[in-house]
Design a protein around this motif. Structure first.
Motif, PDB file in Angstrom:
ATOM      1  N   PRO A 108       0.797  -1.242   0.000  1.00 58.22           N
ATOM      2  CA  PRO A 108       0.000   0.000   0.000  1.00 58.22           C
ATOM      3  C   PRO A 108       0.821   1.279   0.000  1.00 58.22           C
ATOM      4  O   PRO A 108       0.315   2.336  -0.377  1.00 58.22           O
ATOM      5  N   PHE A 109       2.085   1.209   0.432  1.00 64.27           N
ATOM      6  CA  PHE A 109       2.947   2.389   0.384  1.00 64.27           C
ATOM      7  C   PHE A 109       3.375   2.722  -1.040  1.00 64.27           C
ATOM      8  O   PHE A 109       3.648   3.882  -1.357  1.00 64.27           O
ATOM      9  N   PRO A 113      -3.289   5.322  -3.903  1.00 63.04           N
ATOM     10  CA  PRO A 113      -4.617   5.022  -3.350  1.00 63.04           C
ATOM     11  C   PRO A 113      -5.713   5.012  -4.419  1.00 63.04           C
ATOM     12  O   PRO A 113      -6.665   4.237  -4.315  1.00 63.04           O
ATOM     13  N   VAL A 114      -5.579   5.861  -5.426  1.00 63.85           N
ATOM     14  CA  VAL A 114      -6.582   5.875  -6.500  1.00 63.85           C
ATOM     15  C   VAL A 114      -6.568   4.549  -7.255  1.00 63.85           C
ATOM     16  O   VAL A 114      -7.621   3.994  -7.580  1.00 63.85           O
ATOM     17  N   ALA A 151     -11.395   0.132   1.371  1.00 64.16           N
ATOM     18  CA  ALA A 151     -10.353   1.037   0.895  1.00 64.16           C
ATOM     19  C   ALA A 151      -9.488   1.521   2.049  1.00 64.16           C
ATOM     20  O   ALA A 151      -8.254   1.585   1.936  1.00 64.16           O
ATOM     21  N   THR A 152     -10.107   1.855   3.166  1.00 60.60           N
ATOM     22  CA  THR A 152      -9.358   2.334   4.325  1.00 60.60           C
ATOM     23  C   THR A 152      -8.498   1.231   4.913  1.00 60.60           C
ATOM     24  O   THR A 152      -7.351   1.472   5.336  1.00 60.60           O
ATOM     25  N   LEU A 153      -9.026   0.017   4.956  1.00 59.11           N
ATOM     26  CA  LEU A 153      -8.235  -1.111   5.436  1.00 59.11           C
ATOM     27  C   LEU A 153      -6.978  -1.296   4.591  1.00 59.11           C
ATOM     28  O   LEU A 153      -5.891  -1.558   5.126  1.00 59.11           O
ATOM     29  N   PHE A 154      -7.118  -1.158   3.284  1.00 55.92           N
ATOM     30  CA  PHE A 154      -5.971  -1.368   2.393  1.00 55.92           C
ATOM     31  C   PHE A 154      -4.886  -0.324   2.626  1.00 55.92           C
ATOM     32  O   PHE A 154      -3.712  -0.662   2.801  1.00 55.92           O
ATOM     33  N   VAL A 155      -5.265   0.949   2.642  1.00 54.64           N
ATOM     34  CA  VAL A 155      -4.250   2.004   2.709  1.00 54.64           C
ATOM     35  C   VAL A 155      -3.611   2.097   4.094  1.00 54.64           C
ATOM     36  O   VAL A 155      -2.497   2.619   4.230  1.00 54.64           O
ATOM     37  N   THR A 156      -4.284   1.605   5.129  1.00 56.92           N
ATOM     38  CA  THR A 156      -3.729   1.690   6.489  1.00 56.92           C
ATOM     39  C   THR A 156      -3.104   0.381   6.962  1.00 56.92           C
ATOM     40  O   THR A 156      -2.614   0.320   8.092  1.00 56.92           O
ATOM     41  N   ALA A 157      -3.103  -0.636   6.123  1.00 57.20           N
ATOM     42  CA  ALA A 157      -2.619  -1.954   6.540  1.00 57.20           C
ATOM     43  C   ALA A 157      -1.169  -1.975   7.027  1.00 57.20           C
ATOM     44  O   ALA A 157      -0.852  -2.687   7.986  1.00 57.20           O
ATOM     45  N   ARG A 212      -4.203   8.176   9.402  1.00 54.66           N
ATOM     46  CA  ARG A 212      -4.377   7.920   7.963  1.00 54.66           C
ATOM     47  C   ARG A 212      -5.807   7.503   7.658  1.00 54.66           C
ATOM     48  O   ARG A 212      -6.373   7.882   6.626  1.00 54.66           O
ATOM     49  N   ALA A 213      -6.421   6.727   8.536  1.00 55.21           N
ATOM     50  CA  ALA A 213      -7.790   6.270   8.307  1.00 55.21           C
ATOM     51  C   ALA A 213      -8.761   7.447   8.244  1.00 55.21           C
ATOM     52  O   ALA A 213      -9.674   7.475   7.407  1.00 55.21           O
ATOM     53  N   MET A 214      -8.578   8.434   9.125  1.00 55.49           N
ATOM     54  CA  MET A 214      -9.493   9.569   9.139  1.00 55.49           C
ATOM     55  C   MET A 214      -9.226  10.545   7.999  1.00 55.49           C
ATOM     56  O   MET A 214     -10.126  11.251   7.554  1.00 55.49           O
ATOM     57  N   GLY A 215      -7.993  10.589   7.516  1.00 54.45           N
ATOM     58  CA  GLY A 215      -7.651  11.556   6.483  1.00 54.45           C
ATOM     59  C   GLY A 215      -7.585  11.014   5.077  1.00 54.45           C
ATOM     60  O   GLY A 215      -7.306  11.779   4.141  1.00 54.45           O
ATOM     61  N   GLU A 216      -7.848   9.727   4.873  1.00 57.25           N
ATOM     62  CA  GLU A 216      -7.726   9.135   3.545  1.00 57.25           C
ATOM     63  C   GLU A 216      -8.733   9.747   2.568  1.00 57.25           C
ATOM     64  O   GLU A 216      -9.903   9.916   2.871  1.00 57.25           O
ATOM     65  N   PHE A 217      -8.236  10.055   1.372  1.00 57.00           N
ATOM     66  CA  PHE A 217      -9.089  10.678   0.356  1.00 57.00           C
ATOM     67  C   PHE A 217      -9.146   9.866  -0.937  1.00 57.00           C
ATOM     68  O   PHE A 217     -10.222   9.558  -1.437  1.00 57.00           O
ATOM     69  N   GLY A 218      -7.986   9.509  -1.498  1.00 56.21           N
ATOM     70  CA  GLY A 218      -7.930   8.956  -2.849  1.00 56.21           C
ATOM     71  C   GLY A 218      -8.741   7.694  -3.060  1.00 56.21           C
ATOM     72  O   GLY A 218      -9.669   7.649  -3.886  1.00 56.21           O
ATOM     73  N   ALA A 219      -8.410   6.648  -2.320  1.00 57.82           N
ATOM     74  CA  ALA A 219      -9.099   5.369  -2.508  1.00 57.82           C
ATOM     75  C   ALA A 219     -10.567   5.471  -2.122  1.00 57.82           C
ATOM     76  O   ALA A 219     -11.449   4.919  -2.796  1.00 57.82           O
ATOM     77  N   VAL A 220     -10.853   6.193  -1.047  1.00 57.79           N
ATOM     78  CA  VAL A 220     -12.236   6.355  -0.604  1.00 57.79           C
ATOM     79  C   VAL A 220     -13.045   7.134  -1.627  1.00 57.79           C
ATOM     80  O   VAL A 220     -14.227   6.845  -1.874  1.00 57.79           O
ATOM     81  N   SER A 221     -12.417   8.127  -2.267  1.00 54.14           N
ATOM     82  CA  SER A 221     -13.120   8.933  -3.269  1.00 54.14           C
ATOM     83  C   SER A 221     -13.570   8.083  -4.441  1.00 54.14           C
ATOM     84  O   SER A 221     -14.671   8.280  -4.982  1.00 54.14           O
ATOM     85  N   VAL A 222     -12.755   7.131  -4.848  1.00 54.66           N
ATOM     86  CA  VAL A 222     -13.115   6.271  -5.982  1.00 54.66           C
ATOM     87  C   VAL A 222     -14.303   5.389  -5.644  1.00 54.66           C
ATOM     88  O   VAL A 222     -15.185   5.151  -6.479  1.00 54.66           O
ATOM     89  N   LEU A 223     -14.372   4.908  -4.401  1.00 58.81           N
ATOM     90  CA  LEU A 223     -15.381   3.911  -4.031  1.00 58.81           C
ATOM     91  C   LEU A 223     -16.640   4.497  -3.409  1.00 58.81           C
ATOM     92  O   LEU A 223     -17.629   3.785  -3.261  1.00 58.81           O
ATOM     93  N   SER A 224     -16.632   5.762  -3.039  1.00 55.66           N
ATOM     94  CA  SER A 224     -17.751   6.288  -2.260  1.00 55.66           C
ATOM     95  C   SER A 224     -18.958   6.669  -3.103  1.00 55.66           C
ATOM     96  O   SER A 224     -20.105   6.539  -2.661  1.00 55.66           O
TER      97      SER A 224
END
Length: 286
Positions: A108-109, A113-114, A151-157, A212-224
Motif C-alpha cells: 500500500p505504500f 490510493p486511487v 479502501a481504508t483497510l488497504f491504505v492503512t494496513a 491515515r484512516a481519518m484523512g484518507e481521500f484517494g481510494a475512498v473517493s473512488v469507491l464512495s
C-alpha cells in the motif's frame, strides 16, 4: 589545540552556515506547513462563530463525521490485529515466503490510493469479477460503506506492522524462550512477555494508522460515489462543500475539524516520544 578539540571543531559548521540552514528550515516550515493551517482556521471563522457552528451542525456534515469515525473504528482494530500477527510471524518464525509477506505489507505504500480504489471497483463493481454475484444477493460494496471500509483497510494496513517489525527484531526471542522454558504457554507468553515489550511501539503504530484512516481521500473517493449524507467521509465532504457555491466557509470549517483531529494525534505522538523516547527511537531508527 588537542586532537579531540580539533575533531569537535571540524564537526561544527561556521555560524553563518548554521543560521542559513536554520533560517531556511524555518522558512519552509512556515510557508508549507504553518501558513496553510493558519489560512484554514482564518477562513473557517471568517464568517463568524455562528456560521462555523452551524456548518459543523449540518446533517450532511454530521453524517460525514459519523462515517469517518465508524470507518476508523473498524479499520484500526482490524489492522492492529493484522499488524501484530504479521510482525509476530515475521520476527519469531522462519518460513518460506517470508520475504514475499514483508513485500506485500509494504504494497500500500507503493501503490497509489486511487489505483487501489480502481482495483476494488474491478473486483466488486457491477461489471467486476464478483459484481454479478453481489447483485444477485443484493450486497452493495461499491458506493456504500463496505467499500469505504475496504479502501481504508488497504491504505492503512502497513502502519502497525511496520512499527512493530523492527522493534521486535531488535528485541530478539530470548525472553519468549525463557518464558517457554519456565512453562508458560503461548498465549500467556504473548500477553505477559511480548505485549509489555511492544506496547509503546504498538500505540505509536495505532496512532499513525488512525490518522491515515481519518484523512484518507484517494481510494475512498473512488469507491464512495460522493453521496451526500451517506458515503461522504470528512475529506470528501470538504471537497464537495468547497466546490459548492456558497459553502466556502463550511468547507474550511470541516477542514479545521480534521486539522484539530490531526493536532490531537500529533500531541499524543509527541507525548509517547517524550515518555518513551528510547524505545520509540529504536522503532523509528530501524
Amino acid at each position: 589545540m588537542t586532537p579531540a578539540r580539533r575533531y569537535r571543531n571540524a564537526l561544527i559548521e561556521p555560524a553563518p552556515v548554521r543560521w542559513l540552514l536554520i533560517g531556511t528550515t524555518l522558512l519552509l516550515l512556515g510557508v508549507f506547513l504553518l501558513l496553510p493551517l493558519v489560512v484554514v482556521f482564518v477562513q473557517a471563522f471568517k464568517a463568524g462563530v455562528d456560521t462555523y457552528v452551524s456548518a459543523l451542525a449540518d446533517s450532511d456534515t454530521l453524517a460525514s463525521i459519523r462515517l469517518t469515525l465508524i470507518t476508523a473504528a473498524i479499520a484500526v482494530p482490524l489492522n492492529t490485529l493484522f499488524g501484530v500477527a504479521a510482525a509476530w510471524a515475521i520476527t519469531k518464525f522462519e518460513f518460506r515466503g517470508k520475504s514475499i509477506l514483508t513485500t506485500l505489507i509494504d504494497l500500500p505504500f507503493s501503490v497509489s490510493p486511487v489505483i487501489a480504489g480502481l482495483v476494488f471497483v474491478l473486483l466488486f463493481g457491477s461489471r467486476g469479477w464478483f459484481g454479478g454475484w453481489l447483485s444477485e444477493h443484493d450486497i452493495k460494496i461499491i458506493f456504500a460503506v463496505p467499500g469505504i471500509v475496504l479502501a481504508t483497510l488497504f491504505v492503512t494496513a502497513p502502519f502497525v506492522a511496520r512499527e512493530l517489525i523492527p522493534l521486535m527484531q531488535g528485541q530478539g526471542t530470548d525472553e519468549e524462550q525463557a518464558a517457554l522454558t519456565l512453562g508458560a504457554g503461548g498465549w500467556r507468553m504473548f500477553w505477559h512477555v511480548t505485549v509489555p515489550n511492544i506496547r509503546w511501539g504498538l500505540l505509536y503504530g495505532i496512532l499513525l494508522c488512525n490518522a491515515r484512516a481519518m484523512g484518507e481521500f484517494g481510494a475512498v473517493s473512488v469507491l464512495s460515489g460522493h453521496i451526500r449524507g451517506l458515503t461522504n467521509t470528512m475529506p470528501l465532504q470538504v471537497e464537495m462543500l468547497y466546490n459548492d457555491p456558497g459553502q466556502y466557509s463550511a468547507a474550511f470549517a470541516v477542514a479545521s475539524l480534521l486539522a484539530l483531529l490531526g493536532f490531537v494525534t500529533l500531541a499524543l505522538k509527541n507525548f509517547l516520544e517524550w515518555r518513551h523516547g528510547d524505545e520509540l527511537t529504536a522503532v523509528r531508527g530501524n
